[in-house]
Design a protein around this motif. Structure first.
Motif, PDB file in Angstrom:
ATOM      1  N   ILE A   1      43.832  46.753  38.970  1.00 44.53           N
ATOM      2  CA  ILE A   1      42.959  46.129  39.960  1.00 44.53           C
ATOM      3  C   ILE A   1      41.849  45.428  39.195  1.00 44.53           C
ATOM      4  CG2 ILE A   1      41.538  46.489  42.015  1.00 44.53           C
ATOM      5  CD1 ILE A   1      42.939  49.182  42.402  1.00 44.53           C
ATOM      6  N   TRP A   2      41.770  44.111  39.347  1.00 41.34           N
ATOM      7  CA  TRP A   2      40.747  43.324  38.657  1.00 41.34           C
ATOM      8  C   TRP A   2      39.871  42.606  39.667  1.00 41.34           C
ATOM      9  CZ3 TRP A   2      43.946  40.399  34.330  1.00 41.34           C
ATOM     10  CH2 TRP A   2      44.451  41.362  33.428  1.00 41.34           C
ATOM     11  N   CYS A   3      38.629  42.445  39.298  1.00 38.74           N
ATOM     12  CA  CYS A   3      37.662  41.709  40.108  1.00 38.74           C
ATOM     13  C   CYS A   3      37.170  40.511  39.309  1.00 38.74           C
ATOM     14  CB  CYS A   3      36.507  42.625  40.482  1.00 38.74           C
ATOM     15  SG  CYS A   3      35.100  41.772  41.240  1.00 38.74           S
ATOM     16  N   HIS A   4      37.153  39.340  39.930  1.00 38.42           N
ATOM     17  CA  HIS A   4      36.656  38.119  39.299  1.00 38.42           C
ATOM     18  C   HIS A   4      35.270  37.835  39.884  1.00 38.42           C
ATOM     19  CE1 HIS A   4      36.218  34.170  37.706  1.00 38.42           C
ATOM     20  NE2 HIS A   4      37.485  33.962  37.426  1.00 38.42           N
ATOM     21  N   SER A   5      34.228  38.172  39.115  1.00 42.10           N
ATOM     22  CA  SER A   5      32.871  38.030  39.647  1.00 42.10           C
ATOM     23  C   SER A   5      32.418  36.580  39.715  1.00 42.10           C
ATOM     24  CB  SER A   5      31.887  38.827  38.786  1.00 42.10           C
ATOM     25  OG  SER A   5      31.849  38.329  37.460  1.00 42.10           O
ATOM     26  N   GLY A   6      33.203  35.661  39.142  1.00 41.15           N
ATOM     27  CA  GLY A   6      32.865  34.249  39.235  1.00 41.15           C
ATOM     28  C   GLY A   6      33.340  33.597  40.515  1.00 41.15           C
ATOM     29  N   ILE A   7      34.153  34.306  41.293  1.00 44.25           N
ATOM     30  CA  ILE A   7      34.640  33.787  42.571  1.00 44.25           C
ATOM     31  C   ILE A   7      33.871  34.502  43.676  1.00 44.25           C
ATOM     32  CG2 ILE A   7      36.651  33.447  44.046  1.00 44.25           C
ATOM     33  CD1 ILE A   7      38.403  33.619  41.582  1.00 44.25           C
ATOM     34  N   ARG A   8      32.814  33.869  44.126  1.00 49.31           N
ATOM     35  CA  ARG A   8      31.895  34.498  45.074  1.00 49.31           C
ATOM     36  C   ARG A   8      32.082  33.878  46.453  1.00 49.31           C
ATOM     37  NH1 ARG A   8      25.326  34.813  44.133  1.00 49.31           N
ATOM     38  NH2 ARG A   8      24.799  35.720  46.157  1.00 49.31           N
ATOM     39  N   TRP A   9      32.792  34.600  47.309  1.00 50.78           N
ATOM     40  CA  TRP A   9      33.070  34.132  48.657  1.00 50.78           C
ATOM     41  C   TRP A   9      31.822  34.257  49.535  1.00 50.78           C
ATOM     42  CZ3 TRP A   9      38.331  33.534  50.867  1.00 50.78           C
ATOM     43  CH2 TRP A   9      39.329  33.566  49.892  1.00 50.78           C
ATOM     44  N   GLY A  10      31.792  33.460  50.589  1.00 50.92           N
ATOM     45  CA  GLY A  10      30.782  33.656  51.616  1.00 50.92           C
ATOM     46  C   GLY A  10      31.227  34.753  52.566  1.00 50.92           C
ATOM     47  N   HIS A  11      30.274  35.355  53.262  1.00 48.76           N
ATOM     48  CA  HIS A  11      30.588  36.431  54.202  1.00 48.76           C
ATOM     49  C   HIS A  11      29.664  36.296  55.406  1.00 48.76           C
ATOM     50  CE1 HIS A  11      31.379  41.014  54.890  1.00 48.76           C
ATOM     51  NE2 HIS A  11      32.150  40.244  55.636  1.00 48.76           N
ATOM     52  N   LEU A  12      30.243  35.998  56.550  1.00 46.36           N
ATOM     53  CA  LEU A  12      29.459  35.764  57.753  1.00 46.36           C
ATOM     54  C   LEU A  12      29.241  37.064  58.512  1.00 46.36           C
ATOM     55  CD1 LEU A  12      31.260  32.527  58.991  1.00 46.36           C
ATOM     56  CD2 LEU A  12      29.152  32.688  57.658  1.00 46.36           C
ATOM     57  N   LYS A  13      27.981  37.398  58.729  1.00 50.08           N
ATOM     58  CA  LYS A  13      27.630  38.574  59.510  1.00 50.08           C
ATOM     59  C   LYS A  13      26.463  38.221  60.418  1.00 50.08           C
ATOM     60  CE  LYS A  13      30.491  41.761  58.113  1.00 50.08           C
ATOM     61  NZ  LYS A  13      31.465  42.349  59.061  1.00 50.08           N
TER      62      LYS A  13
ATOM     63  N   ALA B   1      40.825  40.298  43.204  1.00 48.48           N
ATOM     64  CA  ALA B   1      39.856  39.973  44.256  1.00 48.48           C
ATOM     65  C   ALA B   1      38.656  39.263  43.668  1.00 48.48           C
ATOM     66  CB  ALA B   1      39.401  41.246  44.973  1.00 48.48           C
ATOM     67  N   GLY B   2      38.038  38.421  44.491  1.00 50.20           N
ATOM     68  CA  GLY B   2      36.735  37.895  44.166  1.00 50.20           C
ATOM     69  C   GLY B   2      35.684  38.863  44.686  1.00 50.20           C
ATOM     70  N   ILE B   3      34.454  38.391  44.811  1.00 51.91           N
ATOM     71  CA  ILE B   3      33.401  39.238  45.367  1.00 51.91           C
ATOM     72  C   ILE B   3      32.781  38.535  46.568  1.00 51.91           C
ATOM     73  CG2 ILE B   3      32.876  40.311  43.152  1.00 51.91           C
ATOM     74  CD1 ILE B   3      30.380  38.543  42.987  1.00 51.91           C
ATOM     75  N   TYR B   4      32.279  39.336  47.477  1.00 51.68           N
ATOM     76  CA  TYR B   4      31.505  38.804  48.591  1.00 51.68           C
ATOM     77  C   TYR B   4      30.560  39.900  49.067  1.00 51.68           C
ATOM     78  CZ  TYR B   4      35.104  41.156  51.460  1.00 51.68           C
ATOM     79  OH  TYR B   4      35.975  42.065  52.017  1.00 51.68           O
ATOM     80  N   PRO B   5      29.381  39.524  49.526  1.00 52.40           N
ATOM     81  CA  PRO B   5      28.390  40.541  49.866  1.00 52.40           C
ATOM     82  C   PRO B   5      28.681  41.196  51.203  1.00 52.40           C
ATOM     83  CG  PRO B   5      27.510  38.379  50.337  1.00 52.40           C
ATOM     84  CD  PRO B   5      28.859  38.156  49.702  1.00 52.40           C
ATOM     85  N   GLY B   6      28.378  42.458  51.263  1.00 55.59           N
ATOM     86  CA  GLY B   6      28.419  43.203  52.514  1.00 55.59           C
ATOM     87  C   GLY B   6      27.190  44.091  52.567  1.00 55.59           C
ATOM     88  N   TYR B   7      26.993  44.756  53.678  1.00 55.22           N
ATOM     89  CA  TYR B   7      25.882  45.692  53.740  1.00 55.22           C
ATOM     90  C   TYR B   7      26.319  46.926  54.503  1.00 55.22           C
ATOM     91  CZ  TYR B   7      25.079  43.917  58.494  1.00 55.22           C
ATOM     92  OH  TYR B   7      25.236  43.551  59.807  1.00 55.22           O
ATOM     93  N   ARG B   8      25.678  48.015  54.170  1.00 55.93           N
ATOM     94  CA  ARG B   8      26.025  49.290  54.789  1.00 55.93           C
ATOM     95  C   ARG B   8      24.738  50.059  55.048  1.00 55.93           C
ATOM     96  NH1 ARG B   8      29.415  51.199  51.119  1.00 55.93           N
ATOM     97  NH2 ARG B   8      31.227  50.394  52.221  1.00 55.93           N
ATOM     98  N   HIS B   9      24.600  50.602  56.251  1.00 55.17           N
ATOM     99  CA  HIS B   9      23.473  51.480  56.545  1.00 55.17           C
ATOM    100  C   HIS B   9      23.753  52.842  55.919  1.00 55.17           C
ATOM    101  CE1 HIS B   9      21.881  48.463  59.131  1.00 55.17           C
ATOM    102  NE2 HIS B   9      22.832  48.570  60.040  1.00 55.17           N
TER     103      HIS B   9
END
Length: 230
Positions: free
Chosen positions: A186-198, A66-74
């Motif tokens: 399970i690997w994460c590629h921190s160089g692949i930063r997706w956009g995330h529409l919220k 997986a790449g990374i993308y920002p999310g938010y949580r209350h």
């Protein structure tokens, strides 16, 4: 089919629409995937924006990538007189397990936890499924199936809720926890930063502005605490 030698893959696009729950939609896609001859399943949520580097996920050697993308949580409220303001946390779609007195609890990665130089690929304990590639052998493993397959779906994903219906464990973290227990990587590629529409915004831009504001605040604070000598 792609005729570009830089993209030597054939893609089968599968869209699932409706409101029967994300776990059910993913299970329907797993059914269709295993009925095909495809080698990898690539989940891309409708609100995730790929980047020029997204195809690098197909080159990673891990079982789940997986790449990374920002999310938010209350995660609570902040008392402000007569009203309460919800506090939010920005996280980046990857998880680690932290031992606690009650067992291993999931904890989000924030941006500072992920490498910004050197090797951007790091092993993690779980990832969100919004931009994730899974190898066929993982989904073929019947030890991950929660019940017998149905005509429309193979029950691999589930959401775990408490007695009051409140979500306790999301379908992606539950799946990754069970897959990791079976030895899948399970690997994460921190160089692949997706956009995330919220809410009409790309959270990447919001987060970038937040960090710029924090940086400006720290510079201003330093100038006040340590005024320049004349």
């Amino acid at each position: 089919v792609s005729y570009d030698p830089k993209v030597p893959w054939q893609f089968v696009i599968n869209r699932k629409l409706g409101r029967r729950g994300v776990a059910y939609a993913r299970n329907c896609i797993v059914r269709d995937f295993l009925d095909s001859d495809c080698e990898r399943l690539w989940f891309i949520d409708y609100d995730c924006k790929p980047t020029d580097r997204s195809f690098e996920l197909l080159l990673m050697a891990s079982d789940i990538a997986a790449g990374i993308y920002p999310g938010y949580r209350h995660y609570g409220t902040l008392n402000q007189g007569e009203s309460d303001k919800k506090m939010s946390k920005i996280f980046y779609g990857a998880f680690k397990q932290i031992p606690s007195s009650k067992g291993e609890a999931a904890s989000d990665f924030v941006l500072e936890d992920l490498p910004t130089s050197g090797n951007p690929i790091v092993p993690v304990d779980g990832v969100m499924m919004g931009a994730t590639v899974i190898r066929r052998k993982v989904l073929e493993d019947r030890r991950l199936w929660l019940a017998e397959p149905r005509e429309d779906a193979i029950p691999v994903f589930r959401e775990i809720s408490d007695a009051y219906g409140k979500l306790c464990v999301s379908e992606d973290l539950d799946f990754c926890t069970r897959a990791r227990a079976l030895g899948y990587s399970i690997w994460c590629h921190s160089g692949i930063r997706w956009g995330h529409l919220k809410d009409g915004f790309d959270l990447n831009h919001v987060v970038d502005m937040m960090y710029q504001a924090v940086g400006a605040y720290e510079i201003a604070k330093q100038m006040i605490d340590e005024p320049p000598r004349i």
